[in-house]
Motif scaffolding. Structure first.
Motif, PDB file in Angstrom:
ATOM      1  N   GLY A   1       0.824  -1.209   0.000  1.00  0.00           N
ATOM      2  CA  GLY A   1       0.000   0.000   0.000  1.00  0.00           C
ATOM      3  C   GLY A   1       0.858   1.259   0.000  1.00  0.00           C
ATOM      4  N   ASN A   2       0.195   2.403   0.101  1.00  0.00           N
ATOM      5  CA  ASN A   2       0.928   3.671   0.081  1.00  0.00           C
ATOM      6  C   ASN A   2       1.878   3.787   1.267  1.00  0.00           C
ATOM      7  N   ASN A   3       1.398   3.459   2.458  1.00  0.00           N
ATOM      8  CA  ASN A   3       2.285   3.547   3.628  1.00  0.00           C
ATOM      9  C   ASN A   3       3.431   2.550   3.520  1.00  0.00           C
ATOM     10  N   GLY A   4       3.089   1.308   3.184  1.00  0.00           N
ATOM     11  CA  GLY A   4       4.103   0.252   3.139  1.00  0.00           C
ATOM     12  C   GLY A   4       5.202   0.557   2.133  1.00  0.00           C
TER      13      GLY A   4
ATOM     14  N   TRP B   1       3.048  -8.767   3.906  1.00  0.00           N
ATOM     15  CA  TRP B   1       2.019  -9.438   3.099  1.00  0.00           C
ATOM     16  C   TRP B   1       1.199  -8.387   2.355  1.00  0.00           C
ATOM     17  N   ASP B   2       0.623  -8.787   1.237  1.00  0.00           N
ATOM     18  CA  ASP B   2      -0.403  -7.950   0.608  1.00  0.00           C
ATOM     19  C   ASP B   2      -1.284  -8.829  -0.275  1.00  0.00           C
ATOM     20  N   ILE B   3      -2.538  -8.489  -0.337  1.00  0.00           N
ATOM     21  CA  ILE B   3      -3.445  -9.229  -1.233  1.00  0.00           C
ATOM     22  C   ILE B   3      -3.181  -8.844  -2.690  1.00  0.00           C
TER      23      ILE B   3
ATOM     24  N   PRO C   1       1.640 -13.776   0.011  1.00  0.00           N
ATOM     25  CA  PRO C   1       0.184 -13.852  -0.164  1.00  0.00           C
ATOM     26  C   PRO C   1      -0.517 -13.613   1.163  1.00  0.00           C
ATOM     27  N   SER C   2      -1.715 -13.027   1.095  1.00  0.00           N
ATOM     28  CA  SER C   2      -2.397 -12.684   2.345  1.00  0.00           C
ATOM     29  C   SER C   2      -3.820 -13.240   2.391  1.00  0.00           C
ATOM     30  N   ILE C   3      -4.485 -12.874   3.484  1.00  0.00           N
ATOM     31  CA  ILE C   3      -5.823 -13.397   3.750  1.00  0.00           C
ATOM     32  C   ILE C   3      -6.847 -12.397   3.243  1.00  0.00           C
ATOM     33  N   TYR C   4      -7.798 -12.867   2.463  1.00  0.00           N
ATOM     34  CA  TYR C   4      -8.807 -11.973   1.898  1.00  0.00           C
ATOM     35  C   TYR C   4     -10.189 -12.520   2.184  1.00  0.00           C
TER      36      TYR C   4
ATOM     37  N   ASP D   1     -10.390  -5.895  -7.325  1.00  0.00           N
ATOM     38  CA  ASP D   1      -9.475  -6.084  -8.473  1.00  0.00           C
ATOM     39  C   ASP D   1      -8.006  -6.077  -8.063  1.00  0.00           C
ATOM     40  N   ARG D   2      -7.720  -5.683  -6.821  1.00  0.00           N
ATOM     41  CA  ARG D   2      -6.328  -5.760  -6.331  1.00  0.00           C
ATOM     42  C   ARG D   2      -5.993  -7.152  -5.823  1.00  0.00           C
ATOM     43  N   ALA D   3      -7.033  -7.914  -5.473  1.00  0.00           N
ATOM     44  CA  ALA D   3      -6.814  -9.143  -4.698  1.00  0.00           C
ATOM     45  C   ALA D   3      -6.392 -10.310  -5.582  1.00  0.00           C
TER      46      ALA D   3
ATOM     47  N   ASN E   1      -5.867  -2.179   4.327  1.00  0.00           N
ATOM     48  CA  ASN E   1      -7.128  -1.434   4.244  1.00  0.00           C
ATOM     49  C   ASN E   1      -7.903  -1.472   5.553  1.00  0.00           C
ATOM     50  N   THR E   2      -8.655  -0.410   5.756  1.00  0.00           N
ATOM     51  CA  THR E   2      -9.598  -0.364   6.869  1.00  0.00           C
ATOM     52  C   THR E   2     -10.695  -1.388   6.625  1.00  0.00           C
ATOM     53  N   GLU E   3     -10.915  -2.216   7.632  1.00  0.00           N
ATOM     54  CA  GLU E   3     -11.991  -3.206   7.541  1.00  0.00           C
ATOM     55  C   GLU E   3     -13.261  -2.626   8.163  1.00  0.00           C
TER      56      GLU E   3
ATOM     57  N   GLY F   1      -2.782  -0.361  12.776  1.00  0.00           N
ATOM     58  CA  GLY F   1      -2.742   1.031  12.310  1.00  0.00           C
ATOM     59  C   GLY F   1      -4.021   1.506  11.661  1.00  0.00           C
ATOM     60  N   SER F   2      -5.036   0.653  11.633  1.00  0.00           N
ATOM     61  CA  SER F   2      -6.317   1.032  11.035  1.00  0.00           C
ATOM     62  C   SER F   2      -7.390   1.065  12.129  1.00  0.00           C
ATOM     63  N   PRO F   3      -8.566   1.625  11.797  1.00  0.00           N
ATOM     64  CA  PRO F   3      -9.529   1.870  12.871  1.00  0.00           C
ATOM     65  C   PRO F   3     -10.402   0.707  13.312  1.00  0.00           C
TER      66      PRO F   3
ATOM     67  N   ASN G   1      -6.384   8.713  -2.593  1.00  0.00           N
ATOM     68  CA  ASN G   1      -5.568   7.494  -2.674  1.00  0.00           C
ATOM     69  C   ASN G   1      -6.450   6.258  -2.454  1.00  0.00           C
ATOM     70  N   ASN G   2      -5.830   5.104  -2.418  1.00  0.00           N
ATOM     71  CA  ASN G   2      -6.608   3.861  -2.299  1.00  0.00           C
ATOM     72  C   ASN G   2      -7.319   3.765  -0.953  1.00  0.00           C
ATOM     73  N   ASP G   3      -6.726   4.383   0.076  1.00  0.00           N
ATOM     74  CA  ASP G   3      -7.376   4.435   1.387  1.00  0.00           C
ATOM     75  C   ASP G   3      -8.709   5.171   1.245  1.00  0.00           C
TER      76      ASP G   3
END
Ligand code: NAD
Length: 517
Positions: free
Chosen positions: A74-77, A146-148, A182-185, A196-198, A237-239, A286-288, A345-347
């Motif tokens: 992501g942008n931060n990473g 990790w990233d999806i 690979p990550s958990i989606y 479409d990112r996953a 991403n914020t869940e 780091g997300s809410p 941004n994507n966020d």
């Protein structure tokens, strides 16, 4: 064991019978002064000074650490990764305004100082916060995660559009070799517009198997890179909020059973948190979203594992926690706080979906509560200023987030004061230094122990690292203890805990030496 000569010499040593430097540790004996307030039957208050003896023990050897980010692409990473590489490789880059070199501005540990004391002439002596205790140097961190989305980090950095092209160009080769695991989606937890990112996913729907895979990833990363410790940071991403259901996520046992049963209300972030708790790797959110459901907090306590969160406090909320603190302590009464944000941004794209926005709204909403509650001269019991938060997705502003805030205040004799603020900033350039601080302070907390007179041996601090509050919008605290949002109090807590660890009294601003004959 390290011997004294192999350790970097500290910038200062404390000259006190209460402080001892051994080859392995800094040991301090410390008196914690507090005031116990009791209410009499006639309503009057009795304030009794208290003094509690503590010992602190800080391991002096700084370990080799790894940081694994969830949402690395992501942008931060990607911004953080490129920035650390720029430091490691001592790069310089040009923009139209000239030649730039790397810095750690915006990191409280790396770029702020504290007043150590006064010199013999009475002048203040300041030292970097990073020199108060032995701390990890961010440039030495090994980064992974990790990233999806399966894009490599060079592609992610390009997609983020945050850093100057001339810098991107120079780190691109090295970053193109970095590919997120690979990550958990679980699509229900983040916005549908992320689908479409996953393309980089751990297969299957078995949530226990997912925990085990993440645990293995952490172990492998540690072994491959020869690391002493790994710290995991959720910057994905914020869940949406997970529903709190009795029998599912209310207790440790129920939560473990829910994972075993692959219950639908167990979020990806909670899977990562559980894996870290079981693996003994500190996990910071780091997300809410409410990653730390009550059952998970119980598990962390049981494992004495470190957890922290929630939601990086980078821009608007940081201002709010400073400004409202100032206003209320000045005796000025904010009656309405109205906050608009737009970002591209994507966020922002993810937050354009209602349930994810709702997580952010909740995290941003409680930030003034403690400051308001602290002043019963301005606010009646349960009275709050009106507080509204709006977030809109405007793709063309990219990562350069705009925050517009209006503070409407009641002043002397029925008058009004309206303060308007317009804050424009690259979001990821504010958030990345916070990730550094969260990692560095969390790592320190794995080496800092305390003991009271009643205890037979030293212990680490409580699992929930409330010392991280300065960097977090909705700080998690030890269950049953008060949340402090006021920024100056949060920073003072960091400074004074660092001081206590080296046997120095809490900083006070009395300056008596300058005020008496
Ligand atoms: P981003 O959208 O650029 O990056 C998030 C990354 O997470 C994406 O690459 C996405 O593919 C990945 N992702 C999503 N779900 C995942 C999962 N289950 N596992 C692994 N990867 C996953 O966002 P960002 O700007 O880097 O911000 C990251 C998070 O930090 C957001 O939740 C945001 O709300 C929060 N935050 C950011 C700031 C700030 O940037 N100033 C401040 C506070 C909070």
């Amino acid at each position: 064991t390290a011997n004294d000569s192999s350790l970097p010499a500290p910038l200062f040593k404390v000259n006190s019978a209460n402080v001892q430097y051994t080859d392995e540790h800094i040991l301090s004996k410390y008196s914690y002064f507090n005031t116990l307030v009791t209410k009499q039957s006639d309503g009057s208050l009795i304030a009794t000074p208290t003094e509690t003896a503590y010992e602190f023990k800080t391991e002096r050897t700084v370990p080799r650490i790894g940081v694994m980010m969830v949402g690395w692409g992501g942008n931060n990473g990607s911004t953080l990764t490129a920035s650390i590489l720029a430091h490691k490789n001592k790069l310089t880059w040009r923009t139209k305004s000239g030649v730039h070199s790397p810095n750690y501005f915006g990191s409280v540990t790396q770029s702020s100082t504290v007043r150590l004391g006064v010199d013999t002439e009475g002048a203040d002596v300041h030292v970097p916060l990073s020199q108060m205790l032995p701390l990890v140097n961010p440039t030495d961190m090994v980064i992974g995660g990790w990233d999806i989305s399966g894009k490599n980090l060079a592609e992610s950095m390009d997609r983020a559009k945050v850093l100057a092209y001339d810098l991107q160009r120079q780190v691109s080769d090295e970053m193109s070799k970095m590919v997120p695991l690979p990550s958990i989606y679980y699509p229900d937890f983040i916005a549908a517009n992320q689908e479409d990112r996953a393309d980089n996913l751990i297969p299957g729907n078995n949530k226990r198997a997912h925990v085990e895979q993440i645990r293995k990833d952490i172990r492998d990363f540690k072994a491959t890179n020869g690391l002493d410790k790994v710290i995991v940071m959720w910057t994905a991403n914020t869940e949406r909020f997970a529903e709190l259901i009795d029998g599912v996520n209310d207790t440790a046992e129920n939560f473990l059973a829910a994972v075993e049963a692959s219950h639908e209300e167990v979020a990806p972030s909670s899977i990562f948190a559980l894996a870290c708790i079981e693996e003994g790797a500190p996990f910071i959110n780091g997300s809410p979203q409410n990653t730390f459901v009550p059952g998970l907090i119980q598990l962390a306590e049981r494992h004495k594992a470190f957890i922290g969160g929630d939601d990086f406090k980078s821009g608007q909320t940081k201002m709010k926690s400073a400004l409202v603190d100032f206003l209320v302590n000045a005796g000025i009464k904010p009656v309405a706080i109205t906050s608009y944000n737009h970002l591209g941004n994507n966020d922002g794209k993810n937050l354009s979906s209602h349930r994810q926005f709702r997580s952010k709204e909740i995290s941003k909403s409680t930030v003034v509560d403690d400051m308001v509650a602290a002043n019963h001269l301005l606010y009646a019991k349960d009275e709050h200023p009106d507080h509204t938060v709006v977030i809109k997705y405007v793709p063309s502003v990219g990562d350069s987030k705009r925050a517009l805030d209006e503070y409407e205040c009641e002043i002397f004799m029925g008058g009004r004061q309206s303060i308007s603020m317009y804050n424009i900033c690259e979001d990821s350039l504010l958030a990345s230094p916070l990730i550094i601080d969260l990692v560095i302070m969390t790592e320190l907390m794995t080496r800092l122990e305390y003991k009271t007179a009643e205890m037979t041996k030293f212990s680490t601090f409580h699992s929930v690292l409330s010392i991280l509050s300065y960097m977090l919008k909705a700080p998690m605290v030890t269950p049953g203890t008060p949340v402090v949002n006021a920024l100056s109090r949060q920073r003072t807590a960091i400074e004074n805990i660092f001081r206590a660890a080296v046997g120095l009294s809490a900083n006070n601003e009395m300056g008596l030496e300058h005020k008496i004959w």
